[in-house]
Design an enzyme around this catalytic site. Structure first.
Site, PDB file in Angstrom:
ATOM      1  CB  ILE A  26      -0.997  -0.033   1.416  1.00  0.00           C
ATOM      2  CG1 ILE A  26      -1.933  -1.302   1.096  1.00  0.00           C
ATOM      3  CG2 ILE A  26      -1.730   1.379   1.219  1.00  0.00           C
ATOM      4  CD1 ILE A  26      -2.769  -1.428   2.233  1.00  0.00           C
ATOM      5  CB  ALA A  69       7.563  22.135   4.964  1.00  0.00           C
ATOM      6  CE  LYS A 116       8.480  26.110   7.394  1.00  0.00           C
ATOM      7  NZ  LYS A 116       7.144  25.197   7.109  1.00  0.00           N
ATOM      8  CB  THR A 122      -0.178  22.278  10.672  1.00  0.00           C
ATOM      9  OG1 THR A 122      -1.027  22.293   9.698  1.00  0.00           O
ATOM     10  CG2 THR A 122       0.165  23.743  11.179  1.00  0.00           C
TER      11      THR A 122
HETATM   12  P1  FAD Z   1       0.264   7.517   5.404  1.00  0.00           P
HETATM   13  O1  FAD Z   1       1.612   8.037   4.979  1.00  0.00           O
HETATM   14  O2  FAD Z   1      -0.812   7.240   4.363  1.00  0.00           O
HETATM   15  O3  FAD Z   1       0.532   6.027   5.929  1.00  0.00           O
HETATM   16  C1  FAD Z   1      -0.426   5.062   6.035  1.00  0.00           C
HETATM   17  C2  FAD Z   1       0.116   3.576   6.520  1.00  0.00           C
HETATM   18  O4  FAD Z   1      -1.050   2.777   6.642  1.00  0.00           O
HETATM   19  C3  FAD Z   1       0.850   3.226   5.496  1.00  0.00           C
HETATM   20  O5  FAD Z   1       2.120   2.518   6.355  1.00  0.00           O
HETATM   21  C4  FAD Z   1       0.194   1.823   4.766  1.00  0.00           C
HETATM   22  O6  FAD Z   1       0.904   0.875   4.198  1.00  0.00           O
HETATM   23  C5  FAD Z   1      -0.679   1.502   6.154  1.00  0.00           C
HETATM   24  N1  FAD Z   1      -1.855   1.036   5.861  1.00  0.00           N
HETATM   25  C6  FAD Z   1      -2.993   1.244   5.216  1.00  0.00           C
HETATM   26  N2  FAD Z   1      -4.092   0.628   4.903  1.00  0.00           N
HETATM   27  C7  FAD Z   1      -3.567  -0.697   5.338  1.00  0.00           C
HETATM   28  C8  FAD Z   1      -3.858  -2.155   5.418  1.00  0.00           C
HETATM   29  N3  FAD Z   1      -4.939  -2.534   5.201  1.00  0.00           N
HETATM   30  N4  FAD Z   1      -2.998  -2.872   5.862  1.00  0.00           N
HETATM   31  C9  FAD Z   1      -1.806  -2.653   6.327  1.00  0.00           C
HETATM   32  N5  FAD Z   1      -1.511  -1.237   6.509  1.00  0.00           N
HETATM   33  C10 FAD Z   1      -2.002  -0.358   5.747  1.00  0.00           C
HETATM   34  N6  FAD Z   1       2.599  17.345   6.689  1.00  0.00           N
HETATM   35  C11 FAD Z   1       3.457  18.190   7.141  1.00  0.00           C
HETATM   36  O7  FAD Z   1       3.637  18.367   8.205  1.00  0.00           O
HETATM   37  N7  FAD Z   1       4.075  18.929   6.179  1.00  0.00           N
HETATM   38  C12 FAD Z   1       3.919  19.219   4.781  1.00  0.00           C
HETATM   39  O8  FAD Z   1       4.627  19.767   4.271  1.00  0.00           O
HETATM   40  C13 FAD Z   1       3.023  18.267   4.319  1.00  0.00           C
HETATM   41  N8  FAD Z   1       2.721  18.230   3.177  1.00  0.00           N
HETATM   42  C14 FAD Z   1       1.805  17.416   2.772  1.00  0.00           C
HETATM   43  C15 FAD Z   1       1.335  17.599   1.257  1.00  0.00           C
HETATM   44  C16 FAD Z   1       0.277  16.790   0.855  1.00  0.00           C
HETATM   45  C17 FAD Z   1      -0.159  16.989  -0.621  1.00  0.00           C
HETATM   46  C18 FAD Z   1      -0.598  15.752   1.756  1.00  0.00           C
HETATM   47  C19 FAD Z   1      -1.547  14.727   1.307  1.00  0.00           C
HETATM   48  C20 FAD Z   1      -0.057  15.577   3.036  1.00  0.00           C
HETATM   49  C21 FAD Z   1       1.030  16.592   3.541  1.00  0.00           C
HETATM   50  N9  FAD Z   1       1.412  16.461   4.961  1.00  0.00           N
HETATM   51  C22 FAD Z   1       2.227  17.536   5.187  1.00  0.00           C
HETATM   52  C23 FAD Z   1       0.528  15.756   5.710  1.00  0.00           C
HETATM   53  C24 FAD Z   1       1.582  14.512   5.704  1.00  0.00           C
HETATM   54  O9  FAD Z   1       2.047  13.965   4.470  1.00  0.00           O
HETATM   55  C25 FAD Z   1       1.059  13.436   6.702  1.00  0.00           C
HETATM   56  O10 FAD Z   1       0.719  14.000   7.791  1.00  0.00           O
HETATM   57  C26 FAD Z   1       1.953  12.215   7.254  1.00  0.00           C
HETATM   58  O11 FAD Z   1       2.509  11.577   5.789  1.00  0.00           O
HETATM   59  C27 FAD Z   1       1.318  11.282   7.887  1.00  0.00           C
HETATM   60  O12 FAD Z   1       0.682  10.370   7.197  1.00  0.00           O
HETATM   61  P2  FAD Z   1       0.106   9.082   7.785  1.00  0.00           P
HETATM   62  O13 FAD Z   1       1.220   8.442   8.386  1.00  0.00           O
HETATM   63  O14 FAD Z   1      -1.087   9.520   8.559  1.00  0.00           O
HETATM   64  O15 FAD Z   1      -0.528   8.214   6.508  1.00  0.00           O
END
Ligand code: FAD
Length: 509
Positions: free
Chosen positions: A42, A50, A78, A344
């Site tokens: 996935i 940032a 930054k 953020t």
């Molecule tokens: P994800 O990175 O999506 O991780 C999800 C995890 O869940 C993965 O490991 C996946 O394998 C696992 N998973 C999902 N479903 C299953 C399943 N069925 N079985 C097993 N595993 C599963 N934040 C900032 O602070 N600064 C920024 O500049 C910034 N820029 C961004 C720009 C964009 C366009 C976006 C969309 C977000 C941005 N963010 C930023 C936010 C930041 O990317 C996220 O807050 C951060 O990456 C956290 O993501 P996450 O870990 O919640 O989710």
């Protein structure tokens, strides 16, 4: 065995949220049973690059060596964000970290600046902010001051490679006993009597049991939404951007110690310099610009050679109605999303982890615990939402369809009151729990032309000549201080260079 080590904690997801949570639990609850399930199939969002200064505290609390971290994640420093074309198409301002101006009397600095401005001798606001002056010269160094030194500190954050940060934290967490379980979750199993989540089943049949589940599964909210139906409060009527196209390009010099947020036709473009590449992205509203056009705008405005195919992500701005339901706590994108205009999201992960650590259950989870967590999470996100809406609402881009729409929409009452109070009195009174305090609000409001009708009468108690001298001295002291700092890119390559093979590979690009 302590109460905490009896609790089996399962983290679902290994993105930034999952590994930050795992690292903190591993560091502070050594001996606790923590399993993290993630699926390589996935993958992760991997575009959070940032940050804001609180990340420094997070890393320090974990005991992470900064140079090691900077080198491992290709990080740069930054000092703030340059907003280009928000107030008006040809104007720019900076929202810098750190102190605004310098103390002169009882009032915040901007009240004296407002008076000086009306008297005709104040320069633009940024001339009195140390971080703004330093970043304008592309400089940086760690500064340690003697206690008697009157100059303000220079708070900083990082630009880093999000995938490498997750990898770095994984190494950290695994060394502290966190167990990683690779596999795709295909079923969530509930306890037959309590209704709590009891386990998750992976595609290969493995079952992972626990008493507390942290949902870090990203936008899908595998446990919190798909299983427990926590609900989602949609804020896209206030923040209608719903797509982001991202593309890395080769580095160029100077390596700017700030993020750029450049307003575009129906959204904005980010530019985030890392050691091994520049992260670029275009956040936009699909009602006003097609994906093809948004991608063309992005590719026409990158500084170095394109390093990969553009990738588009879809999102809806809003928050999970309840971040903690039963024995599941959502952290990261699974708990909601506000676009990255003020960098953020990673910070929200950090505060969620802090709240979780404070409230970590020692036995049965009480409704008070959940309610307390949820109320604080909601407050934090709503105030942040207001701050981001301010940027769009106070735009001066007359004639752009999205921009005209957002200038005239009905904004949240809480924001309306804050803007009106500022216009009437020049005062901003954020509560202590808010992420952005007076310094952030004042810079963005003034930067985008939300001007108070008057300044506080106490600002008149200083003689005009003294006020003029004070402003001149403040700017001069900051310019001199900035001039003694080295070039940012040169400093980073001396302090914590990324290993050559990683730079050559463009790391995770
Ligand atoms: P994800 O990175 O999506 O991780 C999800 C995890 O869940 C993965 O490991 C996946 O394998 C696992 N998973 C999902 N479903 C299953 C399943 N069925 N079985 C097993 N595993 C599963 N934040 C900032 O602070 N600064 C920024 O500049 C910034 N820029 C961004 C720009 C964009 C366009 C976006 C969309 C977000 C941005 N963010 C930023 C936010 C930041 O990317 C996220 O807050 C951060 O990456 C956290 O993501 P996450 O870990 O919640 O989710």
């Amino acid at each position: 065995m302590s109460e905490l080590t009896q609790l089996r904690i399962v983290i679902v997801g290994g993105g930034t949220a999952g590994w930050m949570t795992a690292a903190a639990l591993g560091r502070f609850y050594e001996g606790a049973s923590v399993t993290l399930v993630e699926s390589d199939e996935i993958g992760i969002v991997g575009v959070g690059e940032a940050t804001i200064p609180h990340i420094v505290t997070f890393n320090q609390a974990l005991g992470i060596d900064e140079a090691e971290f900077v080198a491992a994640t290709g990080a740069t420093y930054k000092l703030g964000i340059a907003f280009e074309g928000w107030g008006a198409p040809d104007e720019a301002y900076v929202h810098a970290f750190g102190q605004v101006g310098r103390g002169i009397g009882l009032l915040p600095f901007h009240q004296y600046w407002l008076r000086a401005r009306s008297l005709g001798f104040a320069k633009p606001f940024g001339h009195y902010l140390l971080n703004t002056i330093i970043l304008a010269g592309d400089r940086f160094a760690h500064i340690e001051r003697e206690p008697e030194n009157p100059l303000p500190p220079v708070p900083y954050a990082f630009h880093f490679d999000a995938s490498l940060y997750a990898r770095f934290l994984r190494g950290f967490a695994e060394k502290r006993g966190v167990v990683r379980q690779e596999g795709r979750i295909v079923a969530v199993n509930r306890h037959p009597t309590s209704g709590d989540v009891a386990s998750v089943t992976l595609a290969n049949g493995t079952q992972v049991d626990g008493e507390l589940f942290i949902d870090c599964s990203g936008f899908r909210g595998l446990l919190i939404e798909q299983e427990l139906e926590a609900g989602f409060e949609d804020w896209s009527h206030w923040l209608p951007c719903d797509r982001a196209t991202a593309v890395p390009c080769a580095s160029v010099t100077p390596v700017t110690p700030y993020t750029r947020a450049i307003a575009r036709k129906a959204g904005w473009q980010w530019r985030i310099p890392l050691q091994h590449r520049i992260g670029n992205g275009h956040v936009y509203c699909s009602r006003h610009v097609s994906e093809d056009e948004a991608t063309s705008i992005l590719l026409a405005n990158i500084d170095g050679e394109q390093m990969a195919e553009p990738r588009t992500l879809r999102f809806t701005t809003g928050r999970r109605r309840k971040a903690w339901v039963r024995n599941v706590v959502a952290i990261g994108l699974s708990s909601g999303f506000i676009e990255p205009l003020e960098s953020t999201s990673i910070h929200l992960i950090q505060t969620a982890v802090n709240r979780l650590l404070e409230l970590l259950p020692r036995g049965e989870i009480s409704e008070f615990t959940r309610e307390s967590y949820n109320a604080r999470a909601a407050f934090e996100m709503e105030r942040l939402r207001d701050f981001i809406v301010l940027h769009y609402h106070a735009n001066g881009r007359v004639g752009g369809a999205l921009w005209d729409e957002l200038r005239t929409i009905e904004i949240p009452d809480t924001l309306h009151q804050r803007i009106e109070l500022f216009r009437e009195t020049g005062g901003v009174f954020p509560s202590l729990d808010e992420l952005f305090d007076l310094r952030g609000w004042v810079q963005v409001m003034i930067g985008q032309g939300v001007m108070p009708k008057r300044w506080h009468p106490l600002a008149d108690t200083i003689e005009e000549s003294r006020l003029r001298h004070f402003l001149e001295m403040t700017e001069q002291a900051y310019v001199q201080e900035a001039a003694r700092l080295p070039d940012h890119g040169a400093y980073v390559s001396r302090f914590a260079p990324m290993p050559r093979q990683d730079v050559a590979a463009g790391a995770s690009a």
